[in-house]
Scaffold this active site. Structure first.
Site, PDB file in Angstrom:
ATOM      1  N   LYS A  87      41.244  29.269  51.741  1.00 46.52           N
ATOM      2  CA  LYS A  87      41.076  29.716  50.354  1.00 46.52           C
ATOM      3  C   LYS A  87      41.944  28.820  49.461  1.00 46.52           C
ATOM      4  CE  LYS A  87      40.711  34.225  48.081  1.00 46.52           C
ATOM      5  NZ  LYS A  87      41.154  35.623  48.158  1.00 46.52           N
TER       6      LYS A  87
HETATM    7  O1  G3P Z   1      41.282  38.459  46.657  1.00 45.04           O
HETATM    8  C1  G3P Z   1      41.073  38.197  45.310  1.00 45.04           C
HETATM    9  C2  G3P Z   1      40.679  39.375  44.445  1.00 45.04           C
HETATM   10  O2  G3P Z   1      39.738  40.171  45.094  1.00 45.04           O
HETATM   11  C3  G3P Z   1      41.824  40.114  43.808  1.00 45.04           C
HETATM   12  O3  G3P Z   1      41.467  41.370  43.299  1.00 45.04           O
HETATM   13  O4  G3P Z   1      42.038  43.589  42.342  1.00 45.04           O
HETATM   14  O5  G3P Z   1      43.826  41.828  42.530  1.00 45.04           O
HETATM   15  O6  G3P Z   1      42.022  41.616  40.846  1.00 45.04           O
HETATM   16  P1  G3P Z   1      42.393  42.139  42.202  1.00 45.04           P
END
Ligand code: G3P
Length: 219
Positions: A87
């Site tokens: 990633k």
């Molecule tokens: O893994 C990346 C993403 O899914 C992060 O989500 O909830 O931290 O905005 P969030």
């Protein structure tokens, strides 16, 4: 649409895997920190433990932000297991690194994507997945699902093989909306996935079926 779980918690991954509908896992440095996974060796061991639990791809994020360091860290991560997807953040050095990994046959996930232009660059670099963060866009009053739809149109126009991985999913409606506009993958918390099971009419209907069955079987 593939279902990935967005967590580094082994119990949650196990629970999602047991449901029989899990296609992969995504992690990020914040999710790893939440599980108190620190130090290079422990981080690598944790990614291996995740890979051993699931059948599909497992995204492991680099911390490096320069081309050479991203390459070195990404190659080390890719060696953990065939399931590892490196990633990489959507920055210039990251796009250059994705291009390198793509030529080497190493799978990549271009993360922190918030615009169609960024998604276009990720596809041109040969990313396996692109991760638009729809919840974080919604948080600032920008329509996250509309971005997924826009990227899907662009990728269709040019037959880009990069898969659209809708990330930063917050609730079950996000999952349904992403499926409607053609996301290839969604990644979200276990709570958003399990919320898809719920409908009061299912509960009422099942209770009635069981009660009716009980009535006749006790005669
Ligand atoms: O893994 C990346 C993403 O899914 C992060 O989500 O909830 O931290 O905005 P969030």
């Amino acid at each position: 649409m593939k279902f990935f779980i967005d967590t580094a918690n082994l119990n949650e991954i196990r629970e999602a895997q047991d449901l029989g509908i899990l296609d992969g896992v995504t992690t990020n440095p914040s999710l790893m920190a939440k599980e108190n996974i620190t130090g290079r060796e422990r981080i690598m061991q944790h990614y291996k433990a995740i890979c051993d639990l699931v059948d599909g791809d497992v995204s492991a994020e680099v911390i490096a932000t320069t081309y050479r360091e991203i390459i070195a860290e990404g190659e080390e991560l890719a060696e953990i297991d065939d399931k590892i997807v490196v990633k990489v953040p959507m920055i210039k050095e990251g796009i250059k690194a994705i291009n390198y990994f793509s030529e080497k046959g190493i799978k990549t996930n271009c993360t922190l994507v918030f615009s169609a232009g960024q998604a276009l660059l990720a596809a041109k670099a040969g990313a396996t997945y692109v991760s638009p963060f729809i919840g974080r866009l919604d948080d600032i009053s920008v329509d996250g699902v509309a971005l997924i739809e826009q990227i899907a149109l662009i990728y269709r126009n040019y037959n880009y093989p990069t898969e659209i991985l809708a990330a930063s999913i917050r609730h079950p409606m996000h999952i349904i909306q992403c499926a409607e506009v053609g996301a290839d993958v969604m990644t979200g918390p276990l709570s958003a996935i399990t919320a898809l099971f719920n409908h009061p009419l299912t509960d009422i209907g099942l209770a009635k079926f069981l009660a009716d069955h009980q009535k006749v079987s006790t005669k």
